[in-house]
Write an enzyme that holds these catalytic residues in place. Structure first.
Site, PDB file in Angstrom:
ATOM      1  N   GLY A  11      -4.935  17.731  23.743  1.00 27.89           N
ATOM      2  CA  GLY A  11      -4.177  18.678  22.924  1.00 27.89           C
ATOM      3  C   GLY A  11      -5.092  19.360  21.921  1.00 27.89           C
ATOM      4  N   GLN A  12      -4.553  20.331  21.220  1.00 26.27           N
ATOM      5  CA  GLN A  12      -5.356  21.073  20.223  1.00 26.27           C
ATOM      6  C   GLN A  12      -5.973  20.105  19.222  1.00 26.27           C
ATOM      7  OE1 GLN A  12      -3.782  25.127  18.996  1.00 26.27           O
ATOM      8  NE2 GLN A  12      -1.913  23.918  18.883  1.00 26.27           N
ATOM      9  N   PHE A  37       4.234   9.331  27.774  1.00 26.43           N
ATOM     10  CA  PHE A  37       5.115   9.006  26.647  1.00 26.43           C
ATOM     11  C   PHE A  37       6.594   9.116  27.033  1.00 26.43           C
ATOM     12  CE2 PHE A  37       2.773   9.177  22.344  1.00 26.43           C
ATOM     13  CZ  PHE A  37       1.671   8.550  22.878  1.00 26.43           C
ATOM     14  N   ALA A  60       2.361  14.707  21.751  1.00 29.64           N
ATOM     15  CA  ALA A  60       3.722  15.071  21.347  1.00 29.64           C
ATOM     16  C   ALA A  60       4.281  16.072  22.342  1.00 29.64           C
ATOM     17  CB  ALA A  60       3.715  15.697  19.950  1.00 29.64           C
ATOM     18  N   ASP A 102       6.316  20.665   9.931  1.00 26.53           N
ATOM     19  CA  ASP A 102       7.122  21.392   8.942  1.00 26.53           C
ATOM     20  C   ASP A 102       8.526  21.689   9.489  1.00 26.53           C
ATOM     21  OD1 ASP A 102       5.829  23.058  10.849  1.00 26.53           O
ATOM     22  OD2 ASP A 102       6.151  24.827   9.609  1.00 26.53           O
ATOM     23  N   TYR A 125      13.392  20.189  18.623  1.00 22.29           N
ATOM     24  CA  TYR A 125      12.024  19.699  18.378  1.00 22.29           C
ATOM     25  C   TYR A 125      11.945  19.043  17.002  1.00 22.29           C
ATOM     26  CZ  TYR A 125       7.069  20.062  17.028  1.00 22.29           C
ATOM     27  OH  TYR A 125       5.807  19.808  16.554  1.00 22.29           O
TER      28      TYR A 125
HETATM   29  N1  NAP Z   1       1.260  23.119  17.385  1.00 27.33           N
HETATM   30  C1  NAP Z   1       1.845  23.297  16.191  1.00 27.33           C
HETATM   31  O1  NAP Z   1       2.039  24.438  15.725  1.00 27.33           O
HETATM   32  C2  NAP Z   1       2.272  22.107  15.367  1.00 27.33           C
HETATM   33  C3  NAP Z   1       2.923  22.349  14.155  1.00 27.33           C
HETATM   34  C4  NAP Z   1       3.315  21.248  13.384  1.00 27.33           C
HETATM   35  C5  NAP Z   1       3.062  19.960  13.814  1.00 27.33           C
HETATM   36  N2  NAP Z   1       2.446  19.761  15.019  1.00 27.33           N
HETATM   37  C6  NAP Z   1       2.230  18.375  15.432  1.00 27.33           C
HETATM   38  O2  NAP Z   1       0.830  18.143  15.475  1.00 27.33           O
HETATM   39  C7  NAP Z   1       0.526  17.213  16.528  1.00 27.33           C
HETATM   40  C8  NAP Z   1      -0.528  17.810  17.446  1.00 27.33           C
HETATM   41  O3  NAP Z   1      -0.030  19.037  17.972  1.00 27.33           O
HETATM   42  P1  NAP Z   1      -0.902  19.941  18.963  1.00 27.33           P
HETATM   43  O4  NAP Z   1      -0.646  21.359  18.589  1.00 27.33           O
HETATM   44  O5  NAP Z   1      -2.289  19.429  19.043  1.00 27.33           O
HETATM   45  O6  NAP Z   1      -0.127  19.638  20.328  1.00 27.33           O
HETATM   46  P2  NAP Z   1      -0.543  20.016  21.832  1.00 27.33           P
HETATM   47  O7  NAP Z   1      -1.743  20.891  21.830  1.00 27.33           O
HETATM   48  O8  NAP Z   1       0.703  20.475  22.490  1.00 27.33           O
HETATM   49  O9  NAP Z   1      -0.980  18.604  22.415  1.00 27.33           O
HETATM   50  C9  NAP Z   1      -0.057  17.610  22.681  1.00 27.33           C
HETATM   51  C10 NAP Z   1      -0.680  16.626  23.635  1.00 27.33           C
HETATM   52  O10 NAP Z   1       0.347  15.676  23.992  1.00 27.33           O
HETATM   53  C11 NAP Z   1       0.337  15.554  25.406  1.00 27.33           C
HETATM   54  N3  NAP Z   1       1.649  15.176  25.924  1.00 27.33           N
HETATM   55  C12 NAP Z   1       2.760  15.938  26.065  1.00 27.33           C
HETATM   56  N4  NAP Z   1       3.725  15.249  26.694  1.00 27.33           N
HETATM   57  C13 NAP Z   1       3.203  14.020  26.951  1.00 27.33           C
HETATM   58  C14 NAP Z   1       3.689  12.864  27.586  1.00 27.33           C
HETATM   59  N5  NAP Z   1       4.923  12.840  28.142  1.00 27.33           N
HETATM   60  N6  NAP Z   1       2.898  11.789  27.682  1.00 27.33           N
HETATM   61  C15 NAP Z   1       1.644  11.807  27.173  1.00 27.33           C
HETATM   62  N7  NAP Z   1       1.115  12.870  26.573  1.00 27.33           N
HETATM   63  C16 NAP Z   1       1.883  13.963  26.454  1.00 27.33           C
HETATM   64  C17 NAP Z   1      -0.037  16.928  25.907  1.00 27.33           C
HETATM   65  O11 NAP Z   1      -0.455  16.852  27.248  1.00 27.33           O
HETATM   66  P3  NAP Z   1      -0.194  18.129  28.216  1.00 27.33           P
HETATM   67  O12 NAP Z   1      -1.009  19.237  27.652  1.00 27.33           O
HETATM   68  O13 NAP Z   1      -0.638  17.637  29.542  1.00 27.33           O
HETATM   69  O14 NAP Z   1       1.287  18.416  28.135  1.00 27.33           O
HETATM   70  C18 NAP Z   1      -1.156  17.296  24.940  1.00 27.33           C
HETATM   71  O15 NAP Z   1      -2.386  16.748  25.327  1.00 27.33           O
HETATM   72  C19 NAP Z   1       1.857  16.903  17.215  1.00 27.33           C
HETATM   73  O16 NAP Z   1       2.402  15.738  16.665  1.00 27.33           O
HETATM   74  C20 NAP Z   1       2.741  18.092  16.836  1.00 27.33           C
HETATM   75  O17 NAP Z   1       4.115  17.748  16.840  1.00 27.33           O
HETATM   76  C21 NAP Z   1       2.034  20.792  15.797  1.00 27.33           C
END
Ligand code: NAP
Length: 295
Positions: A11-12, A37, A60, A102, A125
Site C-alpha cells: 500500500g501507499q 484480512f 486496510a 479523518d 468506510y
Molecule cells: N488513502 C487515504 O487517503 C487515507 C486517508 C486516511 C486514512 N488512511 C488510512 O491509512 C492507512 C494506509 O492507507 P493507504 O492509503 O496506504 O492504503 P492503500 O494504499 O489502499 O493500501 C492498503 C493495503 O491493504 C491491502 N489490503 C486490502 N485489502 C486487504 C485484505 N483483504 N487483506 C490483506 N490486505 C489487504 C491492500 O492490498 P491490495 O492493494 O492488494 O488491495 C494494500 O496493500 C489505512 O489504515 C487507511 O485506512 C488512508
C-alpha cells in the site's frame, strides 16, 4: 533484535513503512495474497509463528465508495481483522501500531479535529474504521492508533497522482472547494511513525504502552481539494509537459458518488508533536518534495 510484523507492505503507507522499519529491527512484511484480512482468523497462526515484538498494520479496505456496496467485507478488513491483531498482540505482549482516518468525523466541527472530539462517521468506510479503532482499544493495552487524512503517493492511484496525470492530458479540470482536509504524503507519515518509535530507544512495546492511545498525524495545515490540486500543478518540476490551462472550482454535488464525504476534517496534530517531540511538516513543504518523485 526486535521482530516487526508489517501488514500491507504494497500500500501507499506500507511501502514507505517497510523502508523505514528496517532501521528498527528484523521486518517480516506481508500483503495480499499471502495474507487475507477478509479471513481474520487466518492471521492468528501466522502471528503466533512469527512472534513479533511489534505489529504495524498498514493494511486496510480503503475504497471509500466501494465500501458502500461491500460493507461486510470492509467491516471484516477494517474492524474484525484489527481486533484479531489486538488480541494476538496482547497475548504476545507485543506493541500494535494501527492507522485510522479523518473520515470517522462528520466534518461539522468547524475547527481542526483533536483526538477527543466526538466521532460520527457519515459513510461505511468511516464506520468500519471507527469500529476498528474501538476493537483495538478494547483488545490490547500496547497500541497507538494514528489517525491520518488524505494520504497520497505517486506510486498508486491517489488524488495527487491523478491530478498530475490529468494535467498532462486535459486542458481544464474541475476540482471541488467544499472538501477541506490535511493532505499527507505517505513518506511523512511513515517517518513520523518511525521517529516516534525511536524516541522509545530500545524498548518499543513498553514505550507504546507508556503512551498508548490515539494520535492525529497528518500534513500540518489545511486546504480544500481545489487548493491541493493548484499546489500540485504549480509544484510539478516538469510543468513544461502540462497541457492544462485552468482549474475551475466546483462543488461536490456536481460529482455524485456512492459515499458521502465529510466537508471539513483537518486534523490537529499537537498531541503527537508534544508527546514525541517529532515536528510534522507543513503539507505544502512535504508536497514540494513529494512531487519530485512523480515520474
Ligand atoms: N488513502 C487515504 O487517503 C487515507 C486517508 C486516511 C486514512 N488512511 C488510512 O491509512 C492507512 C494506509 O492507507 P493507504 O492509503 O496506504 O492504503 P492503500 O494504499 O489502499 O493500501 C492498503 C493495503 O491493504 C491491502 N489490503 C486490502 N485489502 C486487504 C485484505 N483483504 N487483506 C490483506 N490486505 C489487504 C491492500 O492490498 P491490495 O492493494 O492488494 O488491495 C494494500 O496493500 C489505512 O489504515 C487507511 O485506512 C488512508
Amino acid at each position: 533484535m526486535m521482530r516487526i510484523l508489517l501488514f500491507g507492505k504494497r500500500g501507499q503507507l506500507g511501502w514507505e513503512l517497510h523502508r523505514q522499519l528496517i532501521h528498527l529491527g528484523e521486518v517480516t512484511a506481508l500483503d495480499q495474497p499471502d495474507i487475507d484480512f477478509a479471513s481474520p482468523e487466518s492471521l492468528r497462526p501466522l502471528i503466533q509463528e512469527i512472534e513479533p515484538n511489534l505489529i504495524v498494520n498498514a493494511a486496510a479496505y480503503t475504497a471509500v465508495d466501494r465500501a458502500e456496496e461491500e460493507p461486510d467485507l470492509a467491516h471484516q478488513v477494517n474492524a474484525v481483522a484489527p481486533s484479531v491483531l489486538a488480541e494476538e498482540a496482547s497475548k504476545l505482549g507485543a506493541g500494535l501500531i494501527h492507522y485510522s482516518t479523518d473520515y470517522i468525523f462528520d466534518g461539522s466541527l468547524g475547527t481542526a479535529y483533536r483526538e477527543e472530539d466526538e466521532p460520527n462517521p457519515i459513510n461505511t468506510y468511516g464506520r468500519t474504521k471507527l469500529d476498528g479503532e474501538r476493537a483495538i482499544a478494547q483488545g490490547c493495552e500496547r497500541y497507538w492508533i494514528l489517525r491520518t487524512s488524505w494520504v497520497y503517493s505517486f506510486r498508486g492511484p491517489s488524488f495527487a497522482q491523478k491530478v498530475l496525470t490529468w494535467s498532462r492530458s486535459k486542458k481544464q479540470l474541475e476540482i471541488v472547494t467544499d472538501q477541506v482536509g490535511s493532505p499527507t504524503w505517505c513518506q511523512i507519515l511513515a517517518t513520523a511513525t518511525t521517529h516516534a518509535l525511536l524516541r522509545g530507544n530500545t524498548d518499543p512495546p513498553n514505550w507504546i504502552t507508556r503512551h498508548a492511545g490515539i494520535y492525529h498525524v497528518a500534513g500540518k495545515g489545511q486546504c480544500n481539494r481545489y487548493e491541493f490540486a493548484q499546489e500540485l500543478v504549480n509544484s510539478d518540476p516538469r510543468r513544461d509537459e502540462h497541457c492544462l490551462e485552468e482549474i475551475l472550482p466546483a462543488k461536490s454535488d456536481q460529482f455524485p458518488s456512492l459515499a458521502k464525504r465529510p466537508p471539513y476534517t483537518p486534523l490537529n496534530c499537537d498531541r503527537f508533536e508534544n508527546t514525541f517531540g517529532v515536528p510534522i511538516p507543513d503539507w505544502k513543504v512535504a508536497l514540494r518534495l513529494a512531487v519530485e518523485e512523480y515520474a
